[in-house]
Design an enzyme around this catalytic site. Structure first.
Site, PDB file in Angstrom:
ATOM      1  N   LEU A  65       0.835  -1.196   0.000  1.00  0.00           N
ATOM      2  CA  LEU A  65       0.000   0.000   0.000  1.00  0.00           C
ATOM      3  C   LEU A  65       0.878   1.257   0.000  1.00  0.00           C
ATOM      4  CD1 LEU A  65      -2.413  -1.457   2.684  1.00  0.00           C
ATOM      5  CD2 LEU A  65      -2.958  -1.120   0.259  1.00  0.00           C
ATOM      6  N   PRO A  66       0.283   2.423  -0.312  1.00  0.00           N
ATOM      7  CA  PRO A  66       1.134   3.612  -0.450  1.00  0.00           C
ATOM      8  C   PRO A  66       1.856   4.048   0.843  1.00  0.00           C
ATOM      9  CG  PRO A  66      -0.978   3.954  -1.549  1.00  0.00           C
ATOM     10  CD  PRO A  66      -1.096   2.671  -0.780  1.00  0.00           C
ATOM     11  N   THR A 100       6.276   0.811   2.180  1.00  0.00           N
ATOM     12  CA  THR A 100       7.270   1.603   2.928  1.00  0.00           C
ATOM     13  C   THR A 100       6.505   2.596   3.795  1.00  0.00           C
ATOM     14  OG1 THR A 100       8.794   1.481   1.068  1.00  0.00           O
ATOM     15  CG2 THR A 100       9.265   3.140   2.743  1.00  0.00           C
ATOM     16  N   LYS A 175      14.873   0.335   5.454  1.00  0.00           N
ATOM     17  CA  LYS A 175      14.379   0.838   4.163  1.00  0.00           C
ATOM     18  C   LYS A 175      14.463   2.369   4.094  1.00  0.00           C
ATOM     19  CE  LYS A 175      11.982   1.204   0.325  1.00  0.00           C
ATOM     20  NZ  LYS A 175      12.634   1.048  -0.961  1.00  0.00           N
ATOM     21  N   LYS A 250       7.545  11.157   0.148  1.00  0.00           N
ATOM     22  CA  LYS A 250       7.082  10.528   1.399  1.00  0.00           C
ATOM     23  C   LYS A 250       8.260   9.861   2.123  1.00  0.00           C
ATOM     24  CE  LYS A 250       5.968   6.443   0.977  1.00  0.00           C
ATOM     25  NZ  LYS A 250       5.793   4.997   0.947  1.00  0.00           N
TER      26      LYS A 250
HETATM   27  P1  NAD Z   1       1.000   2.555  -6.095  1.00  0.00           P
HETATM   28  O1  NAD Z   1       0.382   3.826  -5.688  1.00  0.00           O
HETATM   29  O2  NAD Z   1       1.277   2.277  -7.548  1.00  0.00           O
HETATM   30  O3  NAD Z   1       0.128   1.303  -5.519  1.00  0.00           O
HETATM   31  C1  NAD Z   1      -0.570   1.301  -4.311  1.00  0.00           C
HETATM   32  C2  NAD Z   1      -1.882   0.541  -4.520  1.00  0.00           C
HETATM   33  O4  NAD Z   1      -2.560   0.399  -3.259  1.00  0.00           O
HETATM   34  C3  NAD Z   1      -2.832   1.259  -5.474  1.00  0.00           C
HETATM   35  O5  NAD Z   1      -3.190   0.391  -6.533  1.00  0.00           O
HETATM   36  C4  NAD Z   1      -4.043   1.605  -4.588  1.00  0.00           C
HETATM   37  O6  NAD Z   1      -5.271   1.588  -5.282  1.00  0.00           O
HETATM   38  C5  NAD Z   1      -3.967   0.510  -3.538  1.00  0.00           C
HETATM   39  N1  NAD Z   1      -4.682   0.809  -2.288  1.00  0.00           N
HETATM   40  C6  NAD Z   1      -4.621   1.930  -1.514  1.00  0.00           C
HETATM   41  N2  NAD Z   1      -5.426   1.789  -0.435  1.00  0.00           N
HETATM   42  C7  NAD Z   1      -6.006   0.566  -0.531  1.00  0.00           C
HETATM   43  C8  NAD Z   1      -6.937  -0.162   0.272  1.00  0.00           C
HETATM   44  N3  NAD Z   1      -7.463   0.364   1.384  1.00  0.00           N
HETATM   45  N4  NAD Z   1      -7.309  -1.396  -0.123  1.00  0.00           N
HETATM   46  C9  NAD Z   1      -6.806  -1.933  -1.271  1.00  0.00           C
HETATM   47  N5  NAD Z   1      -5.907  -1.292  -2.080  1.00  0.00           N
HETATM   48  C10 NAD Z   1      -5.534  -0.057  -1.709  1.00  0.00           C
HETATM   49  O7  NAD Z   1       2.377   2.438  -5.263  1.00  0.00           O
HETATM   50  P2  NAD Z   1       3.626   1.459  -5.545  1.00  0.00           P
HETATM   51  O8  NAD Z   1       4.622   2.162  -6.408  1.00  0.00           O
HETATM   52  O9  NAD Z   1       3.126   0.106  -5.902  1.00  0.00           O
HETATM   53  O10 NAD Z   1       4.261   1.422  -4.066  1.00  0.00           O
HETATM   54  C11 NAD Z   1       3.662   0.701  -2.988  1.00  0.00           C
HETATM   55  C12 NAD Z   1       4.581   0.821  -1.773  1.00  0.00           C
HETATM   56  O11 NAD Z   1       5.878   0.295  -2.115  1.00  0.00           O
HETATM   57  C13 NAD Z   1       4.820   2.268  -1.326  1.00  0.00           C
HETATM   58  O12 NAD Z   1       4.900   2.308   0.063  1.00  0.00           O
HETATM   59  C14 NAD Z   1       6.161   2.616  -1.973  1.00  0.00           C
HETATM   60  O13 NAD Z   1       6.837   3.635  -1.246  1.00  0.00           O
HETATM   61  C15 NAD Z   1       6.875   1.289  -1.922  1.00  0.00           C
HETATM   62  N6  NAD Z   1       7.902   1.059  -2.948  1.00  0.00           N
HETATM   63  C16 NAD Z   1       7.700   1.413  -4.253  1.00  0.00           C
HETATM   64  C17 NAD Z   1       8.705   1.169  -5.196  1.00  0.00           C
HETATM   65  C18 NAD Z   1       8.540   1.534  -6.650  1.00  0.00           C
HETATM   66  O14 NAD Z   1       9.557   1.497  -7.390  1.00  0.00           O
HETATM   67  N7  NAD Z   1       7.347   1.878  -7.113  1.00  0.00           N
HETATM   68  C19 NAD Z   1       9.896   0.553  -4.801  1.00  0.00           C
HETATM   69  C20 NAD Z   1      10.063   0.167  -3.469  1.00  0.00           C
HETATM   70  C21 NAD Z   1       9.054   0.417  -2.552  1.00  0.00           C
END
Ligand code: NAD
Length: 301
Positions: A65-66, A100, A175, A250
């Site tokens: 999740l975000p 994260t 992280k 963030k």
């Molecule tokens: P994203 O915004 O693409 O995905 C998050 C998903 O969570 C979305 O599809 C959203 O609809 C869903 N969501 C939110 N609230 C929800 C709920 N209550 N129930 C169900 N689904 C829900 O973000 P991302 O890039 O996939 O990143 C996710 C996490 O991983 C973040 O914390 C980010 O910091 C971390 N991260 C991302 C990357 C990257 O390269 N994108 C790398 C390492 C870590």
């Protein structure tokens, strides 16, 4: 067969869930965005219409999740009266959060899970969307030895390096340190490449030079921020994420909050956070974080 409830199918969650499907697990998926659920279902996952439906019969839960607020709402419940998943999962379900988030939220969820007799680990990842797709992520795990051993059996299908950082919340702490470094490295890489370009160097040649020199780093090697240097990087694809600027902002904020609490100096992280904050406020929140390169480019020459 292992049945896994996977919640959060964004840029990272979707390819991670797909690797669990490929490993032969039954993966019951849920996201607020219906289209993301349908996409995964067309690739072999089982679509769920709610978190509760995704949990049905599951031995393990993975959330991606975000931010902390989303993780707290999903695990502990929200102010609209929705129950958290800790209150509805079957006994012995293993809980893994790979988002994260701030270490305090991770510890809060871990302690509530423990009070209900459930194992929880914080298991944030490094490696980006490419690492998620390739199943080569690094997991940085916080939790008890027993929970870590169990979680490893699920995480091994999505990653190559699985570290036990320490107790609950320590995965997030590791992280946060990593991403503080990444924010600084990406800023520095944009700055150095732009300096070279402004002074007549070819970005391809300069990238090769720095890759074989002491300026080498992850951003330069795998995620070059200058368009058309690296075909697979978001920079060569209109800065589509990837890793959104708002998520990097963030994470740098989490680094600064952590530093404030421990009275630690983070001048470079603070500068990087301000750069990303400007860039974010200038309409780039949903672009890949490597679009910070555009912040450096002079528009008036
Ligand atoms: P994203 O915004 O693409 O995905 C998050 C998903 O969570 C979305 O599809 C959203 O609809 C869903 N969501 C939110 N609230 C929800 C709920 N209550 N129930 C169900 N689904 C829900 O973000 P991302 O890039 O996939 O990143 C996710 C996490 O991983 C973040 O914390 C980010 O910091 C971390 N991260 C991302 C990357 C990257 O390269 N994108 C790398 C390492 C870590």
């Amino acid at each position: 067969m292992t049945t896994i409830a996977f919640i959060g199918l964004g840029n990272m969650g979707a390819p991670m869930a797909l690797n669990l499907v490929k490993a032969g697990c039954r993966v019951q998926v849920f996201d607020l965005v219906e289209q993301s659920v349908e996409q995964l279902a067309s690739q072999g996952a089982v679509a769920a219409n709610s978190i509760e439906e995704a949990l049905s019969g599951a031995n393990a839960v993975v959330t991606m999740l975000p931010a902390g607020e989303h993780v707290r709402a999903v695990y502990l419940g929200d102010h609209q009266g929705n129950k958290g998943l800790i209150d509805v999962v079957a006994p012995n379900t293993l809980l893994i959060d790979s988002s994260t988030i701030d270490p305090d939220s991770a510890r809060l969820v871990a302690s509530y899970a423990q009070s209900k007799g459930l194992e929880f680990v914080d298991a944030p990842v490094s490696g980006g969307v490419a690492g998620a797709a390739a199943g080569s992520l690094t997991f940085i795990v916080g939790g008890s030895d027993k929970a870590f051993d169990k979680a490893e059996q699920v995480l091994k299908h999505m990653g190559k390096n699985i570290f036990h950082a320490g107790k609950a919340g320590d995965g997030q702490m590791g992280k946060i340190c990593n991403n503080l470094m990444l924010g600084i490295l990406m800023s520095g890489t944009c700055e150095a490449l732009n300096l070279g370009i402004e002074n007549g160097l070819d970005p391809n040649v300069l990238s090769q030079i720095m890759l074989q020199s002491s300026g080498r780093n992850w951003a330069l090697e795998l995620y070059n921020p200058c368009p058309d240097v690296m075909e697979t990087a978001p920079a060569s694809n209109g800065y589509q994420p990837g890793f959104m600027t708002k998520l990097m902002l963030k994470d740098l904020g989490l680094g600064l909050d952590t530093a404030a609490k421990s009275q630690t100096s983070v001048p470079m992280g603070s500068l990087a956070r301000n750069l990303f904050a400007f860039h974010n406020a200038n309409g780039n929140a949903e672009k890949d974080f490597s679009s910070l390169f555009e912040f450096y480019q002079s528009k008036n020459k």
